[in-house]
Design an enzyme around this catalytic site. Structure first.
Site, mmCIF file in Angstrom:
data_model
loop_
_atom_site.group_PDB
_atom_site.id
_atom_site.type_symbol
_atom_site.label_atom_id
_atom_site.label_comp_id
_atom_site.label_asym_id
_atom_site.label_seq_id
_atom_site.Cartn_x
_atom_site.Cartn_y
_atom_site.Cartn_z
ATOM 1 N N SER A 46 0.831 -1.204 0.000
ATOM 2 C CA SER A 46 0.000 0.000 0.000
ATOM 3 C C SER A 46 0.863 1.250 0.000
ATOM 4 O O SER A 46 0.503 2.257 -0.611
ATOM 5 C CB SER A 46 -0.957 0.003 1.199
ATOM 6 O OG SER A 46 -0.248 -0.140 2.412
ATOM 7 N N GLU A 47 2.037 1.223 0.688
ATOM 8 C CA GLU A 47 2.978 2.329 0.623
ATOM 9 C C GLU A 47 4.417 1.842 0.707
ATOM 10 O O GLU A 47 4.716 0.861 1.386
ATOM 11 C CB GLU A 47 2.746 3.356 1.738
ATOM 12 C CG GLU A 47 1.619 4.319 1.482
ATOM 13 C CD GLU A 47 0.352 3.956 2.222
ATOM 14 O OE1 GLU A 47 -0.642 4.677 2.091
ATOM 15 O OE2 GLU A 47 0.360 2.935 2.936
ATOM 16 N N THR A 48 5.282 2.567 -0.001
ATOM 17 C CA THR A 48 6.732 2.407 0.065
ATOM 18 C C THR A 48 7.313 3.788 0.309
ATOM 19 O O THR A 48 6.870 4.765 -0.292
ATOM 20 C CB THR A 48 7.283 1.830 -1.258
ATOM 21 O OG1 THR A 48 6.728 0.527 -1.473
ATOM 22 C CG2 THR A 48 8.798 1.725 -1.235
ATOM 23 N N HIS A 77 0.614 5.154 8.576
ATOM 24 C CA HIS A 77 1.466 3.996 8.868
ATOM 25 C C HIS A 77 2.853 4.154 8.245
ATOM 26 O O HIS A 77 3.849 3.735 8.854
ATOM 27 C CB HIS A 77 0.751 2.677 8.499
ATOM 28 C CG HIS A 77 1.177 1.995 7.255
ATOM 29 N ND1 HIS A 77 0.627 2.278 6.028
ATOM 30 C CD2 HIS A 77 2.097 1.010 7.041
ATOM 31 C CE1 HIS A 77 1.186 1.504 5.110
ATOM 32 N NE2 HIS A 77 2.070 0.730 5.698
#
Length: 277
Positions: A46-48, A77
């Site tokens: 979902s995120e990097t 997060h």
């Protein structure tokens, strides 16, 4: 191509595989926008995030946050996970009990409380009542009658979150949304959990970010807290559960303190190595 330190964590959990994963690339100087975006698509999380030296006075480090689809000015997060990874790699903040992160929304304070980190919720960029046309669209997308939505509010703080409340946790966990009907909405749904392990259950539907449902979402919980504590629905300190419908067990610790909202959670490192980019 250079070898850089790489960390992958599970955030909003102390138990591996039960939170929201995050990939962190350290010492990302020299990487261009296209390279960062391509790596974020490759991780398919979902995120990097990419850690860089700060450019604003008072910040300890700078972070850029990418989904598989685009760059975000802020996300919860990734803030906690990036801070955990930065500290674990030897980062030394200017203040003993607080780290200051620089990101697209500016400086974000991160409080150190033992091993748990908590970020100061950024101000809402959009708040207040949700129009009836949007609520009707949400009801269609959730496959619910309009009257099932008990309350609603805009809680946008970077991501353009709109939030609705349902009457029961069972109703929330049974949702199987029509994502085509939701369109480009970034939707948070919350329900009370009386007598449960947490005070509320949360789900986040964000197909615009390249994922249909986010396991555990700090930015959404930050916006929800400003709405629900501010309106007296929840007390100044509470616990949120998220990810149950995906087989996770995320726990978000929320507290109103020192005139602001703090959103906290545990993180655990699963991968600590190097990546060639």
């Amino acid at each position: 191509m250079s070898s850089r330190r790489f960390t992958q964590l599970d955030v909003f959990t102390a138990q591996p595989l039960k939170g929201n994963p995050l990939a962190v690339v350290h010492d990302a100087q020299g990487l261009g926008d296209a390279q960062m975006a391509a790596f974020a698509r490759w991780t398919n999380l979902s995120e990097t995030t990419f850690l860089l030296p700060p450019t604003r006075e008072g910040a300890d480090y700078r972070v850029r946050i990418f989904t598989p689809d685009r760059e975000l000015p802020f996300a919860g997060h990734p803030t906690l996970g990036s801070c955990h990874a930065w500290l674990a790699a030897g980062g030394r903040p200017q203040r003993d009990a607080e780290v200051v992160q620089e990101c697209g929304v500016g400086r974000v304070r991160v409080r150190r409380d033992g091993t748990r980190l908590a970020f100061a919720a950024p101000p809402l960029r959009r708040a207040g009542a949700v129009d009836e046309a949007t609520l009707a669209q949400i009801a269609r997308g959730l496959k619910l009658p309009r009257e099932a939505i008990r309350a609603s509010n805009w809680v946008a703080n970077g991501p353009q979150w709109v939030a609705v409340m349902l009457g029961s946790r069972d109703e929330l966990l049974a949702l199987a949304p029509d994502f085509a009907a939701l369109g480009e909405l970034e939707l948070g749904v919350v329900a009370p959990w009386p007598g449960g392990e947490a005070d509320i259950e949360v789900r986040a539907f964000v197909p615009t970010l390249g994922v249909q449902e986010d396991p555990v979402t700090g930015s959404l919980n930050a916006g929800l807290a400003q709405w629900l504590i501010g309106s007296g629905v929840l007390p100044p300190r509470y616990l949120a559960s998220q990810g149950t419908a995906l087989g996770r067990a995320g726990r978000v610790h929320v507290e109103q303190r020192d005139g602001g909202i703090w959103v906290g959670g545990d993180s655990v490192v699963l991968v600590d190595g190097r990546v060639s980019l």
